[in-house]
Design an enzyme around this catalytic site. Sequence first.
Site, PDB file in Angstrom:
ATOM      1  N   TYR B 267       0.856  -1.188   0.000  1.00  0.00           N
ATOM      2  CA  TYR B 267       0.000   0.000   0.000  1.00  0.00           C
ATOM      3  C   TYR B 267       0.893   1.239   0.000  1.00  0.00           C
ATOM      4  O   TYR B 267       1.888   1.260   0.697  1.00  0.00           O
ATOM      5  CB  TYR B 267      -0.875   0.032   1.250  1.00  0.00           C
ATOM      6  CG  TYR B 267      -1.852  -1.109   1.373  1.00  0.00           C
ATOM      7  CD1 TYR B 267      -1.440  -2.347   1.841  1.00  0.00           C
ATOM      8  CD2 TYR B 267      -3.183  -0.947   1.041  1.00  0.00           C
ATOM      9  CE1 TYR B 267      -2.332  -3.397   1.962  1.00  0.00           C
ATOM     10  CE2 TYR B 267      -4.088  -1.993   1.166  1.00  0.00           C
ATOM     11  CZ  TYR B 267      -3.655  -3.215   1.631  1.00  0.00           C
ATOM     12  OH  TYR B 267      -4.530  -4.237   1.743  1.00  0.00           O
ATOM     13  N   HIS B 275      -5.869   1.942  -1.417  1.00  0.00           N
ATOM     14  CA  HIS B 275      -5.903   0.610  -2.025  1.00  0.00           C
ATOM     15  C   HIS B 275      -4.464   0.217  -2.299  1.00  0.00           C
ATOM     16  O   HIS B 275      -3.611   1.079  -2.493  1.00  0.00           O
ATOM     17  CB  HIS B 275      -6.662   0.646  -3.343  1.00  0.00           C
ATOM     18  CG  HIS B 275      -8.130   0.685  -3.176  1.00  0.00           C
ATOM     19  ND1 HIS B 275      -8.830  -0.360  -2.634  1.00  0.00           N
ATOM     20  CD2 HIS B 275      -9.038   1.643  -3.460  1.00  0.00           C
ATOM     21  CE1 HIS B 275     -10.109  -0.049  -2.598  1.00  0.00           C
ATOM     22  NE2 HIS B 275     -10.267   1.162  -3.089  1.00  0.00           N
ATOM     23  N   LYS B 306      -4.207  -3.941 -10.203  1.00  0.00           N
ATOM     24  CA  LYS B 306      -2.941  -3.738  -9.510  1.00  0.00           C
ATOM     25  C   LYS B 306      -1.839  -4.245 -10.433  1.00  0.00           C
ATOM     26  O   LYS B 306      -2.119  -4.855 -11.454  1.00  0.00           O
ATOM     27  CB  LYS B 306      -2.912  -4.537  -8.214  1.00  0.00           C
ATOM     28  CG  LYS B 306      -4.004  -4.163  -7.243  1.00  0.00           C
ATOM     29  CD  LYS B 306      -3.871  -4.954  -5.991  1.00  0.00           C
ATOM     30  CE  LYS B 306      -5.140  -5.016  -5.182  1.00  0.00           C
ATOM     31  NZ  LYS B 306      -5.916  -3.802  -5.120  1.00  0.00           N
TER      32      LYS B 306
END
Lengths: 390, 338
Positions: B267, B275, B306
């Site tokens: 993070y 997020h 991601k």
Amino acid sequence: MSSEPPTAKPPLPRTKRPNYALLHANLLPLTIQALPPLIPHNPLSILQILYTYFFCRVPCQPEPLYTGVFNPTTRSVHVTDTRSIKAFWTSGFFGKGSLSRSEPTWISRRRRALGVIGKDEALTAEEVTERRRKERKEFKLERARAEKEKIQNQLAQEGKVQFETGAVAPSSENKSVTFAPPETPAEEKDQPAPQVVEVEDLEHLQLTLEEAFFLSYGLGALQIMNAEGNKPIEVPDALSLFRKFSYFPHLEDDAILQPDDVFLMNYVVYHHFRSLGWVVRPGMKFSVDYLLYNRGPVFSHAEFGILILPAYSNPYWAADPERKKRESRPWHWLHSVNRVSAQVKKTLIMVYVEVPPPHEIEGLGITDMLKKYGVREVSLRRFLVARNRD
Amino acid sequence: MPLAEPVQEPFPIYAVNGTYLLFDVNVVSHVRKKHHMCGVLSGTLPQVPQQNVFLGLPLQLMVEEAALLVEKGAAYVVDDVTAHKKGLKEMMEEDKKRYMDQRNEEIMKTALEHQAALEAKKAGFIAISKDKKAKKDKEKAEKKAAKEAAENDDELLFGPTKSEPAPVAVDPTPAEASAASAVSEAPEAPEASTDTASKPVTTDNLLLHYPILNTSTFPFHSPLPESSSSSLLPRPNPSSYPLYKHLHSRGYFLSPGLRFGCQFMAYPGDSLRYHSHFIANGLGWDEEIDMIDIVGGGRLGTGVKKAWMFGGCPPKQEGDERGEEDRTRVFCVEWGGF
């Protein structure tokens, strides 16, 4: 005029799909001859059967055999003649076009680009996907634009924004100009195309080593030629050659082969599922070893993803900590693979291949050797308490 | 929220059966604030024991986190079981007595405070409800009286024919009575409540609240750093620890990523605010990566917006003074559609 809601474009006409059931009626590139029916009260029918059996038998294998050339650089078998390519793709879905996604269709895409065939004639899978994606993208842009316009209109009605209705229009027009590529140039290019352009097919079919070995050893339908293309490779030679080429860099001629080399493990699993009637295709793009199709990729999506894992449960391997270590994988790896297959709605199947000790398979023929391997399947699914209720 | 008490470093990390735990909420917030480590809360909340979505103390640290804290000299590891036993055994009789007294005193104090707070709340509540009730009753009585007056008027019109004016006489009484009773009852109620409040709190009526004391901060349970033996020291995975240190030194908050199919989630700030940007896996420098795993990682990361990251630490070169956290190199993979 420009402020009125744009009329939605009519959806692209659905092109008629070829009759896949008829095209792919053969499940394997073999011809199977049915004997005449036996009619009990007609003794002549027995004679007919015997006659057909002894004198009119047509071999299952094609005549002449399909041919492929072993290519050491790409570690695959290249099939270049049209007859073999067609047979391998239509009956059994073997191989992949070198310039296409799966079915070798480069030639028809090329012909369309050169204007030899019409715009909507004989669409290939790649083109269908591309059109669908384009359509979806346009739809999304259109929707976003309409929503924006609605908000603007609402704001204008409420008197919060001051502008003439014409002020929005240029932006929307701009958008449609920038995002929808003009169709005309393509058509212009199409028009003055030379009448007959002979397009040479530059594409070949690539068979993975497992597919090629199954076709030659399992079905006997393929003749594998050596790299120079002048001499056929016998089946036992092909096995040891393919096993050597499953290492990177490939092993030299006199190297000792292990019973758990990548080719053997893959082939055991490939043969297992092919002989049970599944269409097996490589599953690299979904991070699995193989994908299992029920009838074939043109009919439905793959239902299962296969992961091949070695199992060293034979007591011989107890003394080999290196291999035992290879047997165990970290938890996060399993979670990752499972998540990826859950994303693409496939069920993950872990296939454990029992590896026999090397002395047991030494000097055996191919069939006897393959019999020493065992296969266990474990199916795995992500379970979400809240979502998997029904 | 009360300000956290300052935490003195090094603080003890309790090792229980291979897990590294923090029991003190001050230490937990200190670690989070100063060392960018969130850990995982793993204890059941006593107020809501029948769920496992929200958990409380103790905080379980990742092995990497514990190792880094020890390496920095911010903490030392204590074997919880032996320390506890040893501490109890070594305690003198009077120490024990003093401790028990102190403990009882504390329990008593908290219980009294709690009780007093409860009573005050109750008294306030009763006063409010009494006010409301009185008001309501009054309104009701007035309404009823008015209605009856109207009825009586009606009846008066036909009065002579009806031979039973009894309702006129009887009816007003219940309304009045109820109002009266409300009024008469009212003064009693506060008396009763003040009665209980004024009752001295004894151990007999102290059934309401049992405070939970933090036992782990007492000196007998926190041996000095010297006693931490090397066998207790956290031994993180040598292939993932450099990656952890690398990302941590660059200000990322890392949390375990097992359920997302990776080793760490990275993070950019506190995980309550952001997020995660990366899902990271540590590898040895010469470790081979399967092509299939790269494809899977790329798909996994891109599927949840991601980037999939892997990294390793090259072996130390001569003349290279940089530590593991600076030498480590990381690579990101994303799944691109062409």
